[in-house]
Design a protein around this motif. Structure first.
Motif, PDB file in Angstrom:
ATOM      1  N   GLN A  63       0.815  -1.220   0.000  1.00 52.36           N
ATOM      2  CA  GLN A  63       0.000   0.000   0.000  1.00 52.36           C
ATOM      3  C   GLN A  63       0.841   1.259   0.000  1.00 52.36           C
ATOM      4  O   GLN A  63       0.358   2.346  -0.327  1.00 52.36           O
ATOM      5  N   SER A  64       2.130   1.126   0.355  1.00 55.29           N
ATOM      6  CA  SER A  64       3.021   2.297   0.380  1.00 55.29           C
ATOM      7  C   SER A  64       3.524   2.669  -1.008  1.00 55.29           C
ATOM      8  O   SER A  64       4.170   3.711  -1.167  1.00 55.29           O
ATOM      9  N   VAL A  65       3.273   1.826  -2.010  1.00 53.90           N
ATOM     10  CA  VAL A  65       3.732   2.092  -3.383  1.00 53.90           C
ATOM     11  C   VAL A  65       2.625   2.853  -4.110  1.00 53.90           C
ATOM     12  O   VAL A  65       1.516   2.344  -4.285  1.00 53.90           O
ATOM     13  N   HIS A  66       2.918   4.048  -4.531  1.00 55.44           N
ATOM     14  CA  HIS A  66       1.927   4.890  -5.210  1.00 55.44           C
ATOM     15  C   HIS A  66       2.311   4.995  -6.688  1.00 55.44           C
ATOM     16  O   HIS A  66       3.016   5.903  -7.113  1.00 55.44           O
ATOM     17  N   ASP A  67       1.856   4.015  -7.430  1.00 50.27           N
ATOM     18  CA  ASP A  67       2.136   3.954  -8.862  1.00 50.27           C
ATOM     19  C   ASP A  67       0.928   3.310  -9.523  1.00 50.27           C
ATOM     20  O   ASP A  67       0.538   2.193  -9.169  1.00 50.27           O
ATOM     21  N   ALA A  68       0.343   4.013 -10.478  1.00 52.35           N
ATOM     22  CA  ALA A  68      -0.884   3.529 -11.104  1.00 52.35           C
ATOM     23  C   ALA A  68      -0.671   2.228 -11.867  1.00 52.35           C
ATOM     24  O   ALA A  68      -1.641   1.521 -12.181  1.00 52.35           O
ATOM     25  N   ARG A  69       0.574   1.901 -12.148  1.00 54.03           N
ATOM     26  CA  ARG A  69       0.847   0.658 -12.877  1.00 54.03           C
ATOM     27  C   ARG A  69       0.803  -0.567 -11.983  1.00 54.03           C
ATOM     28  O   ARG A  69       0.815  -1.706 -12.478  1.00 54.03           O
ATOM     29  N   LEU A  70       0.770  -0.382 -10.675  1.00 55.53           N
ATOM     30  CA  LEU A  70       0.726  -1.502  -9.738  1.00 55.53           C
ATOM     31  C   LEU A  70      -0.714  -1.869  -9.421  1.00 55.53           C
ATOM     32  O   LEU A  70      -1.497  -1.031  -8.980  1.00 55.53           O
ATOM     33  N   HIS A  71      -1.054  -3.124  -9.647  1.00 59.28           N
ATOM     34  CA  HIS A  71      -2.377  -3.651  -9.319  1.00 59.28           C
ATOM     35  C   HIS A  71      -2.195  -4.800  -8.331  1.00 59.28           C
ATOM     36  O   HIS A  71      -1.451  -5.748  -8.604  1.00 59.28           O
ATOM     37  N   VAL A  72      -2.861  -4.701  -7.199  1.00 58.54           N
ATOM     38  CA  VAL A  72      -2.764  -5.741  -6.168  1.00 58.54           C
ATOM     39  C   VAL A  72      -4.087  -6.487  -6.099  1.00 58.54           C
ATOM     40  O   VAL A  72      -5.148  -5.887  -5.923  1.00 58.54           O
ATOM     41  N   ILE A  73      -3.999  -7.793  -6.259  1.00 61.07           N
ATOM     42  CA  ILE A  73      -5.166  -8.662  -6.104  1.00 61.07           C
ATOM     43  C   ILE A  73      -5.059  -9.344  -4.755  1.00 61.07           C
ATOM     44  O   ILE A  73      -4.061 -10.017  -4.463  1.00 61.07           O
ATOM     45  N   HIS A  74      -6.052  -9.162  -3.902  1.00 57.16           N
ATOM     46  CA  HIS A  74      -6.034  -9.753  -2.565  1.00 57.16           C
ATOM     47  C   HIS A  74      -6.790 -11.078  -2.568  1.00 57.16           C
ATOM     48  O   HIS A  74      -7.927 -11.155  -3.039  1.00 57.16           O
ATOM     49  N   VAL A  75      -6.143 -12.104  -2.042  1.00 60.74           N
ATOM     50  CA  VAL A  75      -6.734 -13.437  -1.990  1.00 60.74           C
ATOM     51  C   VAL A  75      -7.037 -13.785  -0.542  1.00 60.74           C
ATOM     52  O   VAL A  75      -6.165 -13.678   0.330  1.00 60.74           O
ATOM     53  N   ALA A  76      -8.251 -14.204  -0.273  1.00 58.04           N
ATOM     54  CA  ALA A  76      -8.647 -14.608   1.068  1.00 58.04           C
ATOM     55  C   ALA A  76      -8.186 -16.039   1.341  1.00 58.04           C
ATOM     56  O   ALA A  76      -8.150 -16.877   0.425  1.00 58.04           O
ATOM     57  N   PRO A  77      -7.833 -16.361   2.591  1.00 55.85           N
ATOM     58  CA  PRO A  77      -7.354 -17.717   2.910  1.00 55.85           C
ATOM     59  C   PRO A  77      -8.335 -18.806   2.509  1.00 55.85           C
ATOM     60  O   PRO A  77      -7.917 -19.898   2.087  1.00 55.85           O
ATOM     61  N   GLU A  78      -9.635 -18.517   2.633  1.00 49.31           N
ATOM     62  CA  GLU A  78     -10.618 -19.559   2.319  1.00 49.31           C
ATOM     63  C   GLU A  78     -10.671 -19.917   0.832  1.00 49.31           C
ATOM     64  O   GLU A  78     -11.293 -20.916   0.447  1.00 49.31           O
ATOM     65  N   GLU A  79     -10.009 -19.122  -0.026  1.00 41.42           N
ATOM     66  CA  GLU A  79      -9.966 -19.473  -1.447  1.00 41.42           C
ATOM     67  C   GLU A  79      -9.044 -20.660  -1.715  1.00 41.42           C
ATOM     68  O   GLU A  79      -9.128 -21.289  -2.771  1.00 41.42           O
ATOM     69  N   GLY A  80      -8.159 -20.943  -0.777  1.00 46.58           N
ATOM     70  CA  GLY A  80      -7.318 -22.135  -0.881  1.00 46.58           C
ATOM     71  C   GLY A  80      -6.371 -22.146  -2.061  1.00 46.58           C
ATOM     72  O   GLY A  80      -6.174 -23.185  -2.698  1.00 46.58           O
ATOM     73  N   LEU A  81      -5.756 -21.016  -2.363  1.00 46.94           N
ATOM     74  CA  LEU A  81      -4.904 -20.929  -3.544  1.00 46.94           C
ATOM     75  C   LEU A  81      -3.436 -21.190  -3.231  1.00 46.94           C
ATOM     76  O   LEU A  81      -2.902 -20.732  -2.220  1.00 46.94           O
TER      77      LEU A  81
END
Length: 445
Positions: A245-263
């Motif tokens: 979250q400290s990186v301020h660059d529009a080219r960065l996309h973060v996908i958050h995965v929940a533990p229950e997704e089992g990935l």
């Protein structure tokens, strides 16, 4: 018990032993001590099951006299790697050995291993081996390196002659199985609309100490096309999420995965390549590694277009945490050839890095949802059909440190990893045989 030297010596020993049904053979030069009644156990089970090759779990004796358990794993059709661990003792069916080696020429004896790899490939085709899940003997331990240090032996330049010989043996075996693949076809890189030309994909879980190095390395790439960075944060709990979250660059996309997704890592890759933000090409970067220059991404994308590849694989340099090179240094996979690389890939344990994929084809295949071997499975599947491009100069610094997931694995984890990769090889081998048989059946005569 006899010491294996070469095929001729083994055949002579069988005849000299009066053609006994089985012969106990020692592989390699380690000291071995059978436990009481172990030979009887080997003979009884081999005879009961009528197996061509029987082996067992064993224990390793260290220099200080301590002994550690060393379980072995079951042999699969896809156990094509020449370093499969049978231990130092195998019980062979004499008649099966004679039949398997009847057409072996004298050149087999001259192989670096005396023909052992060629023998066991042919001996076990269609029948398999019996692994006794009991500790029947102990052998001396001679290699004290950690797992992370051992895993690159097959691409160490000092082993090049041995590897070339084993590649030739494996190719002959694949031809015998009708598993050699035809010339790969070029990828049809179309004009489909993508958000950007390329995406650097970084799966991560709990790498707060290294993730920003990886992200900054990706964002610092200099290209003549638009690109972005997709980080798939797989439920981090150590501050990795806050660091991103400290990186301020529009080219960065973060996908958050929940533990229950089992990935696993493969599932995270699927999240990235199936996202709307993913570019035409998806390029790998591990969360604790960095690119070796600012031109890595440009060179990879250029290679896609130069050769119409479905996959591009670069080369990397092993370094310590501070990016100082460590042995064996450059891992270039220079053994790859246009003629046989995709076949030899069934024998060796990896393709190299960084790996990059033409997104439409990767979306068609998808990664298995595991955290080891997911990239190998994808690469094998792509190489079965499409062209793979190679870059032999270092594009990537692979940092070795105590936090690496494969730095110092116990034997149980090494076995688990090897079982999975042998399973992947089995699936791929069966698929290649099936496709070749179907292709031949469709040819009019």
């Amino acid at each position: 018990m006899i010491q294996f030297k070469n095929i001729t010596h083994l055949r002579e020993a069988i005849f000299n032993n009066g053609l006994d049904q089985f012969i106990l053979v020692k592989i390699g030069n380690k000291e071995v001590r059978l436990y009481e009644n172990s030979e009887h156990r080997l003979l009884t089970l081999a005879s009961t099951c009528d197996m061509p090759l029987t082996y067992s779990w064993y224990r390793e004796k260290d220099k200080d006299g301590s002994v550690k358990d060393h379980p072995t794993i079951d042999y699969q059709l896809g156990s094509l790697r020449d370093d499969f661990d049978f231990g130092s003792l195998v019980l062979l069916n004499s008649a099966d050995v004679l039949n398997a080696t009847d057409d072996f020429g004298p050149e087999i004896d001259d192989l670096p291993d005396g023909g052992w790899y060629a023998l066991r490939l042919k001996l076990l085709t269609g029948r398999g081996a019996l692994c006794i899940n009991e500790y029947l003997y102990e052998q001396s331990r001679t290699d004290y390196r950690l797992s992370g240090q051992q895993q690159h032996d097959y691409v160490d330049p000092r082993n090049a002659d041995y590897q070339a010989a084993m590649e030739s043996v494996c190719r002959d075996h694949l031809e015998y199985l009708n598993a050699l693949i035809p010339a790969p076809k070029p990828a049809e890189i179309g004009a489909s609309i993508f958000a950007v030309e390329a995406s650097v994909v970084i799966p991560v879980r709990n790498r707060v100490g290294t993730i920003l190095d990886a992200v900054r390395s990706a964002l610092s790439q200099l290209t003549d096309f638009a690109f972005n960075v997709i980080v798939v944060d797989n439920g981090s709990t150590d501050g990795t999420t806050d660091a991103l979250q400290s990186v301020h660059d529009a080219r960065l996309h973060v996908i958050h995965v929940a533990p229950e997704e089992g990935l696993g890592i493969g599932g995270c890759w699927n999240k990235a390549i199936q996202s709307d933000e993913c570019g035409r090409f998806a390029v790998q970067l591990d969360s604790d590694d960095v690119y070796s220059g600012h031109d890595t991404l440009q060179r990879i994308v250029d290679k896609f277009y130069e050769e119409n590849c479905a996959m591009v694989v670069g080369s990397y340099t092993l370094t310590d945490f501070n990016l100082n090179p460590i042995p064996p240094g450059l891992i270039s996979h220079s053994e790859w050839s246009e003629e046989n690389g995709a076949n030899n890939a069934l024998r060796i344990n990896g393709f190299g890095a960084p790996r990059a994929f033409y997104t439409p084809i990767a979306r068609e295949i998808l990664f298995p949802n595991v955290s080891y071997g997911e990239d190998y499975a994808m690469a094998l599947r792509i190489s079965r059909t499409w062209k793979v491009g190679r870059i032999y100069e270092s594009l990537y610094n692979c940092r070795r440190w105590e936090g690496n997931s494969d730095a110092a694995l116990p034997i149980e984890k090494v076995n688990e990893n090897n079982i999975y990769k042998d399973f992947v090889r089995t699936l791929e081998l069966l698929a290649r045989i099936h496709e070749n048989n179907e292709r031949e059946d469709s040819i009019p005569f």
